[in-house]
Each structure stands twice: as structure tokens, then as C-alpha cells.
Design an enzyme around this catalytic site. Structure first.
Site, PDB file in Angstrom:
ATOM      1  N   GLY A  57       0.834  -1.199   0.000  1.00  0.00           N
ATOM      2  CA  GLY A  57       0.000   0.000   0.000  1.00  0.00           C
ATOM      3  C   GLY A  57       0.869   1.250   0.000  1.00  0.00           C
ATOM      4  O   GLY A  57       2.007   1.243  -0.448  1.00  0.00           O
ATOM      5  N   GLY A  58       0.315   2.311   0.579  1.00  0.00           N
ATOM      6  CA  GLY A  58       1.030   3.583   0.618  1.00  0.00           C
ATOM      7  C   GLY A  58       2.342   3.499   1.379  1.00  0.00           C
ATOM      8  O   GLY A  58       3.220   4.364   1.247  1.00  0.00           O
TER       9      GLY A  58
ATOM     10  N   GLY B 166      23.655  12.581 -29.875  1.00  0.00           N
ATOM     11  CA  GLY B 166      23.235  13.263 -28.651  1.00  0.00           C
ATOM     12  C   GLY B 166      23.820  12.595 -27.418  1.00  0.00           C
ATOM     13  O   GLY B 166      24.046  13.250 -26.387  1.00  0.00           O
ATOM     14  N   ALA B 167      24.073  11.284 -27.526  1.00  0.00           N
ATOM     15  CA  ALA B 167      24.611  10.567 -26.369  1.00  0.00           C
ATOM     16  C   ALA B 167      25.999  11.094 -25.997  1.00  0.00           C
ATOM     17  O   ALA B 167      26.384  11.086 -24.828  1.00  0.00           O
ATOM     18  CB  ALA B 167      24.653   9.070 -26.663  1.00  0.00           C
TER      19      ALA B 167
HETATM   20  C1  HXC Z   1      -3.046  -4.448  12.530  1.00  0.00           C
HETATM   21  C2  HXC Z   1      -1.991  -6.310  11.776  1.00  0.00           C
HETATM   22  C3  HXC Z   1      -1.844  -5.734  10.506  1.00  0.00           C
HETATM   23  C4  HXC Z   1      -2.352  -4.437  10.304  1.00  0.00           C
HETATM   24  C5  HXC Z   1      -0.950  -7.673  10.452  1.00  0.00           C
HETATM   25  N1  HXC Z   1      -1.429  -7.507  11.696  1.00  0.00           N
HETATM   26  N2  HXC Z   1      -1.207  -6.611   9.716  1.00  0.00           N
HETATM   27  N3  HXC Z   1      -2.563  -5.663  12.772  1.00  0.00           N
HETATM   28  N4  HXC Z   1      -2.954  -3.819  11.356  1.00  0.00           N
HETATM   29  N5  HXC Z   1      -2.239  -3.820   9.152  1.00  0.00           N
HETATM   30  C6  HXC Z   1      -1.323  -8.432  12.820  1.00  0.00           C
HETATM   31  C7  HXC Z   1      -2.184  -9.666  12.669  1.00  0.00           C
HETATM   32  O1  HXC Z   1      -3.442  -9.441  13.161  1.00  0.00           O
HETATM   33  C8  HXC Z   1      -1.406 -10.678  13.519  1.00  0.00           C
HETATM   34  O2  HXC Z   1      -1.670 -10.446  14.871  1.00  0.00           O
HETATM   35  C9  HXC Z   1       0.028 -10.289  13.289  1.00  0.00           C
HETATM   36  O3  HXC Z   1       0.007  -8.936  12.845  1.00  0.00           O
HETATM   37  C10 HXC Z   1       0.718 -11.121  12.255  1.00  0.00           C
HETATM   38  O4  HXC Z   1      -0.096 -11.177  11.090  1.00  0.00           O
HETATM   39  P1  HXC Z   1      -0.380 -12.550  10.330  1.00  0.00           P
HETATM   40  O5  HXC Z   1      -1.471 -12.295   9.391  1.00  0.00           O
HETATM   41  O6  HXC Z   1      -0.538 -13.663  11.304  1.00  0.00           O
HETATM   42  O7  HXC Z   1       1.016 -12.755   9.581  1.00  0.00           O
HETATM   43  P2  HXC Z   1       1.289 -13.361   8.154  1.00  0.00           P
HETATM   44  O8  HXC Z   1       0.502 -14.607   7.956  1.00  0.00           O
HETATM   45  O9  HXC Z   1       2.758 -13.429   8.031  1.00  0.00           O
HETATM   46  O10 HXC Z   1       0.721 -12.274   7.123  1.00  0.00           O
HETATM   47  C11 HXC Z   1       1.280 -11.004   7.059  1.00  0.00           C
HETATM   48  C12 HXC Z   1       0.402 -10.061   6.211  1.00  0.00           C
HETATM   49  C13 HXC Z   1      -1.039 -10.058   6.732  1.00  0.00           C
HETATM   50  C14 HXC Z   1       0.435 -10.533   4.753  1.00  0.00           C
HETATM   51  C15 HXC Z   1       1.063  -8.682   6.276  1.00  0.00           C
HETATM   52  O11 HXC Z   1      -1.009  -9.883   8.158  1.00  0.00           O
HETATM   53  C16 HXC Z   1      -1.880  -9.008   6.141  1.00  0.00           C
HETATM   54  O12 HXC Z   1      -2.352  -9.132   5.007  1.00  0.00           O
HETATM   55  N6  HXC Z   1      -2.082  -7.917   6.921  1.00  0.00           N
HETATM   56  C17 HXC Z   1      -2.916  -6.818   6.482  1.00  0.00           C
HETATM   57  C18 HXC Z   1      -2.214  -6.008   5.445  1.00  0.00           C
HETATM   58  C19 HXC Z   1      -2.978  -4.777   5.065  1.00  0.00           C
HETATM   59  O13 HXC Z   1      -4.025  -4.866   4.393  1.00  0.00           O
HETATM   60  N7  HXC Z   1      -2.513  -3.623   5.579  1.00  0.00           N
HETATM   61  C20 HXC Z   1      -3.122  -2.382   5.312  1.00  0.00           C
HETATM   62  C21 HXC Z   1      -2.552  -1.965   3.958  1.00  0.00           C
HETATM   63  S1  HXC Z   1      -3.075  -0.419   3.472  1.00  0.00           S
HETATM   64  P3  HXC Z   1      -1.497 -11.570  15.998  1.00  0.00           P
HETATM   65  O14 HXC Z   1      -2.028 -10.963  17.232  1.00  0.00           O
HETATM   66  O15 HXC Z   1      -2.266 -12.767  15.510  1.00  0.00           O
HETATM   67  O16 HXC Z   1      -0.032 -11.854  16.098  1.00  0.00           O
HETATM   68  C22 HXC Z   1      -1.888   0.533   4.001  1.00  0.00           C
HETATM   69  C23 HXC Z   1      -2.103   1.924   3.601  1.00  0.00           C
HETATM   70  C24 HXC Z   1      -0.960   2.758   3.972  1.00  0.00           C
HETATM   71  O17 HXC Z   1      -0.944   0.173   4.585  1.00  0.00           O
HETATM   72  C25 HXC Z   1      -1.226   4.084   3.373  1.00  0.00           C
HETATM   73  C26 HXC Z   1      -0.169   5.057   3.679  1.00  0.00           C
HETATM   74  C27 HXC Z   1      -0.400   6.323   2.985  1.00  0.00           C
END
Ligand code: HXC
Length: 516
Positions: free
Chosen positions: A171-172, A406-407
Site C-alpha cells: 500500500g502507501g 546526442g549521447a
Molecule cells: C493491525 C496487523 C496488521 C495491520 C498484520 N497484523 N497486519 N494488525 N494492522 N495492518 C497483525 C495480525 O493481526 C497478527 O496479529 C500479526 O500482525 C501477524 O499477522 P499474520 O497475518 O498472522 O502474519 P502473516 O501470515 O505473516 O501475514 C502477514 C500479512 C497479513 C500478509 C502482512 O497480516 C496481512 O495481510 N495484513 C494486512 C495487510 C494490510 O491490508 N494492511 C493495510 C494496507 S493499506 P497476531 O495478534 O495474531 O499476532 C496501508 C495503507 C498505507 O498500509 C497508506 C499510507 C499512505
């Protein structure tokens, strides 16, 4: 009931912070072939030099049961220390705590050390391993990201900024690394993308894995977003140390000089046998680079991306330099969009941080065709032209063989501000190659000749004799000296030494408008 002493309370809290998300999650991290945030910092910094800041910070959110999940540090370890004795600031996201997700308190810690790094003129290193914006904290997380992006931009060109991607970065979140100077990735355990495979499938109907979409290999070969990739985390951490060894601490600091003992002779006879007799035959420009610089000092950047141009740091008699060199082995060393962009960004990094530039030139021109034209080779070529033209660091060019069209102008020619321009006797500095030139200027004569092929060859030789050499450019002072290849190293050492106090001021302006 026995009351705990104040120091016992502190010790307990510290120990709890040290444990991150707990043993089970640490094991899970290790089982993926990943180190924890604290282990990474341990291997990155000089032994015992780390001073942690904000170890006991906690989040303030009560959403979705977060108030019951309080971890010290809020998913990021921050502080400062030294690498080879020089101060650096570092943050390492801790995936064992809420997936290293970024939210208000987590970002405040990063921002605090970014400000310290900026104000104290020392590099900042980010070790990224995060699930992205903390979903429970909503828009606060987005605001927090933007605070970081803003600081990345303010610090650009002031202090070196290095991003290591050692886990998810989606994402961002990808924009902070993209705004920094160098992105390093671990193979198979890290990825970067704007949207993951599921969204890609929905929108474009492509089926692709996370690794293929945004893994180290894709970003090192296809997009060029990653500058360096490594099989293991320890190699990456060592890579950061090597990278920093070529850089000053900030834009006002001098370029690093390593101790160097001069040899009786700095001649390199091996350089005389690299260029093939046939000017159309390729050779490896890296032989020229390695044959010229201090032994073992080349650190190549974006090695597998736009391989028709080679960029990297090196040392010459101990002094850090940045090298840009056309690679005749790939696409004859032609300049295309990717090569121009790659080189332009590197030139600007070196110029921002006082690192002198050395160009080895063997370029037949720009790559023609609709693909290049419609994707704006004009703007990319102009970008490289702009980057060289505004660079005020010492700049030297050695024309090895071809310097066409040009290069020739773009590749750090005298006319756009290079300080010293050398050519080897094999240099061909002209508007275009003899074959094409003869075909255009002698079209009628060739067509009407009894033996057109023979006529063409005769005119080609005539053109070649007159204009395909280094002498015309030298007679006009565009080339300062035609040098024997074996003297290249010595000439460059002397010239860079002569240029060490170079001071050029650009015209006063807010900022230029590089053709992005
Ligand atoms: C809160 C999160 C989290 C998140 C993971 N966790 N991502 N908690 N916010 N964004 C937590 C899980 O609940 C879990 O907690 C622990 O971290 C580990 O995650 P798992 O899923 O068990 O790990 P894994 O299987 O390795 O998968 C990793 C992952 C997946 C692929 C990153 O967790 C995932 O898809 N997370 C969400 C990603 C996402 O959509 N993020 C937002 C993106 S948008 P526990 O307690 O079980 O250990 C964004 C916008 C930014 O970032 C914009 C900026 C301008």
C-alpha cells in the site's frame, strides 16, 4: 504483599519490551527465515553502540480491543548507534507486535529519530517489516505515514536515507522507501507493492504471487525500485555498512577518504588489451572499471536492472567516487529509458553528497523505436542531461570507444560542465557511425556507381578516416588529452586530486524543473 522496588518495576518493563510480541511470535518470525527487529539492529550496529529511544512507548487506541493488547515499543525499535564508528539513526519495525503495523505512537517514534538525524546530520536507516497501516487505528495511521513521507522529502539531499525491506511493505507504505536514496531487499522474504495479488486479480484479472508481483527479483530486474538485493538478512545488513562507507554523513560533510599507499607505478597495462580490434565487437566495461579503481572497491548498484549502463561506488587512491559506464555487452551500451533514469538518479545522489563522478563512455546513441518514443525516451534522456548539467561535484569522463550523436553530449561532455575529458586512442567521437553517414551523404553517388557496394565501402572508409576518431574533438579542446589506456588510473587520481577543492555555485533559484 511484597512491594516491588522502583528499579525492579523498571527492570520488568524493560524486559517485557525486550521480548517484543512474545516467544511464540518470535519463533514464527525465525521460522520464516527472518530475524527480529532487535536482532537486526544488533547485527547492523557496532557492538554495544545502540542507544534505544522510546522503548516504553505504548499506543493509545481502545478500538477493537486494542486496549487489552499493550506491547511496549508499539511495534518499532528506534534509536541511534554507530557503524564503523560513525553515528547513524535507525528504526526497525517489529513484526512480532501487531505485525509491525504503523499507527500513531509507532510513527511518532520514527518521526522523532528522523528529526534527530536531520538536525544532527547523520544517515537514517529504516528496517521495514510491517503489515502496513494499523487497521484498528484508521485514518490516524494514514496521517502518521504522511508525517514520515514529508520528512523523507525534507531530508532528501541533506542526509543519506537507506531503506531495507525485510518483510511485507504494501500500500502507501511503499512511498517512504521510494522517497529514500537506496532500497535494499531480501530475496523470498520481502515484497513491495501498491496493491497485493488479490486486488490485482480483481482489477486486471492477472493471477500472480506476492513474490512475483513485488519480490526482490521483480524489483531488482523489472522495476528498478530495489537497488540491491540479498539472499540473507545478514548479507543485507552488511550491505548497508558497505554502502555507507562510500558516503559522507550529510551534504556538508567531505567525501570519505580511506588510507591509501601509492605504488611506485599506478600504470595498469591490462587496460591496453580490453578493447577488441573490431569496433563492433562487445567487451565487458566492468573490466575497465575494475582495472582502473582500487582493488576490490567496486560496489555496484542496480546490477540486474538496465544492464546497458553500469553504476556504482568505488575508490580511487582511497577517495570515494561514483561511476557511470555504458556497457557494450548489453544492447551495445545504448541509452534507453531505463538506463537514462537509472544513471540520472545516481548522478543526483552523488552530486547531493559531494561524491565525485567518473564516466566511462562507449555509447552508440539512444535506442530508436516506437516503444521508446511513446514511453518518453525524450524526457528520460533529458533527465540524464539535466542531472549531469546541474552537478557541481568534480566530474571526469573517459571516452573509451563510441561517443555518438546526442549521447556524446549527454554522457558528461565538456559542454555540459565536465571538468576533465579524456579519450583513449580507440575513441570514435562523431555524429553517427561511418556506414550510416556514408549512406546519407553519398546516397546519389552510391546509387549511380557501377558497383554500389564497393562505392559505399569506399565512402565509409573516407568518412571514417576523416571524422571517426578522437582527434577532431581534441583539436577543438573538447577532449583535454588522448591518453594511453594504461595511464588511465594515474591520470584520474591526479585529476580528482586537482579538483578536490572545486567550488561551483548554481544560479539562485527555488529549484529547477527536472523533466520527471
Ligand atoms: C493491525 C496487523 C496488521 C495491520 C498484520 N497484523 N497486519 N494488525 N494492522 N495492518 C497483525 C495480525 O493481526 C497478527 O496479529 C500479526 O500482525 C501477524 O499477522 P499474520 O497475518 O498472522 O502474519 P502473516 O501470515 O505473516 O501475514 C502477514 C500479512 C497479513 C500478509 C502482512 O497480516 C496481512 O495481510 N495484513 C494486512 C495487510 C494490510 O491490508 N494492511 C493495510 C494496507 S493499506 P497476531 O495478534 O495474531 O499476532 C496501508 C495503507 C498505507 O498500509 C497508506 C499510507 C499512505
Amino acid at each position: 504483599m511484597e512491594r516491588k522496588s522502583k528499579s525492579e518495576i523498571l527492570d520488568k518493563k524493560r524486559a517485557q519490551a525486550q521480548e517484543g510480541g512474545g516467544e511464540k511470535r518470535i519463533q514464527k518470525q525465525h521460522s520464516k527465515g527472518k530475524l527480529t527487529a532487535r536482532e537486526r539492529i544488533h547485527f547492523l550496529l557496532d557492538k554495544g553502540s545502540f542507544e534505544e529511544i522510546g522503548k516504553l512507548v505504548t499506543h493509545r487506541s481502545v478500538n477493537f480491543g486494542l486496549d487489552k493488547q499493550e506491547f511496549y515499543g508499539d511495534g518499532v525499535v528506534t534509536g541511534y548507534g554507530t557503524i564503523k564508528g560513525r553515528t547513524v539513526f535507525v528504526f526497525a519495525q517489529d513484526f512480532t507486535i501487531l505485525g509491525g503495523s504503523l499507527a500513531e505512537a509507532h510513527a511518532e517514534k520514527i518521526v522523532k529519530i528522523m528529526d534527530l538525524a536531520f538536525e544532527n546530520g547523520a544517515p537514517i536507516i529504516g528496517l521495514n517489516d510491517s503489515g502496513g497501516a494499523r487497521i484498528q487505528e484508521g485514518v490516524v495511521s494514514l496521517a502518521a505515514y504522511a508525517e514520515i513521507f514529508y520528512r523523507n522529502t525534507q531530508a532528501s539531499g541533506v542526509i543519506p536515507q537507506i531503506s531495507a525491506i525485510m518483510g511485507p511493505c504494501a500500500g502507501g507504505a511503499v512511498y517512504s522507501p521510494a522517497l529514500t536514496d537506496f532500497v535494499l531487499m531480501t530475496e523470498q522474504t520481502s515484497y513491495m507493492f501498491i496493491t497485493g495479488p488479490n486486488v490485482v486479480k480483481t482489477v486486471t484479472h492477472e493471477t500472480i504471487s506476492a513474490e512475483e508481483l513485488g519480490g526482490a527479483k521483480s524489483h531488482s530486474t523489472k522495476s528498478g525500485v530495489s537497488h540491491l538485493s540479498y539472499a540473507h538478512e545478514i548479507d543485507l545488513l552488511n550491505g548497508i555498512k558497505t554502502l555507507l562507507s562510500y558516503m559522507p554523513q550529510n551534504c556538508e560533510d567531505n567525501v570519505p577518504m580511506q588510507a591509501y599507499e601509492f605504488q611506485e607505478s599506478e600504470k595498469r597495462p591490462n587496460l591496453c588489451s580490453i578493447i577488441p580490434k573490431n569496433a563492433n565487437q562487445p567487451y565487458d566495461i566492468k573490466e575497465v572499471i575494475l582495472g582502473t579503481i582500487d582493488d576490490g572497491s567496486f560496489y555496484e548498484i542496480q546490477k540486474a536492472f538496465a544492464e546497458n549502463i553500469v553504476i556504482g561506488f568505488a575508490r580511487l587512491a582511497g577517495r570515494s567516487i561514483g561511476i557511470i559506464a555504458n556497457q557494450p555487452m548489453i544492447l551495445a551500451g545504448v541509452l534507453d529509458i531505463k538506463a537514462s533514469n537509472k544513471a540520472a538518479r545516481f548522478v543526483r545522489f552523488c552530486d547531493a553528497f559531494n561524491i565525485p563522478l567518473l564516466v566511462f563512455e562507449d555509447v552508440p546513441g539512444f535506442l530508436p523505436g516506437t516503444d521508446q518514443e511513446w514511453n518518453a525516451i525524450i524526457s528520460s534522456g533529458a533527465k540524464l542531461l539535466y542531472a549531469f548539467s546541474e552537478a557541481t561535484v568534480p566530474r571526469i569522463t573517459v571516452i573509451i570507444r563510441k561517443a555518438y550523436g546526442g549521447a556524446y553530449d549527454v554522457m558528461n561532455s565538456k559542454h555540459i560542465g565536465a571538468d576533465m575529458n579524456y579519450a583513449w586512442p580507440t575513441a570514435e567521437i562523431a555524429v553517427m557511425g561511418a556506414k550510416g553517414a556514408a549512406e546519407i551523404i553519398f546516397k546519389g553517388e552510391i546509387k549511380n556507381a557501377e558497383d554500389p557496394e564497393a562505392k559505399w565501402k569506399e565512402k565509409e572508409d573516407e568518412y571514417s578516416e576523416l571524422l571517426i576518431n578522437p582527434y577532431n574533438a581534441t583539436s577543438r579542446g573538447y577532449i583535454d588529452e588522448i591518453i594511453d589506456p594504461q595511464d588511465t588510473r594515474e591520470k584520474l587520481i591526479r585529476a580528482f586530486n586537482m579538483l578536490k577543492n572545486k567550488a561551483v555555485k548554481l544560479p539562485k533559484k527555488k529549484h529547477g524543473n527536472i523533466p520527471l
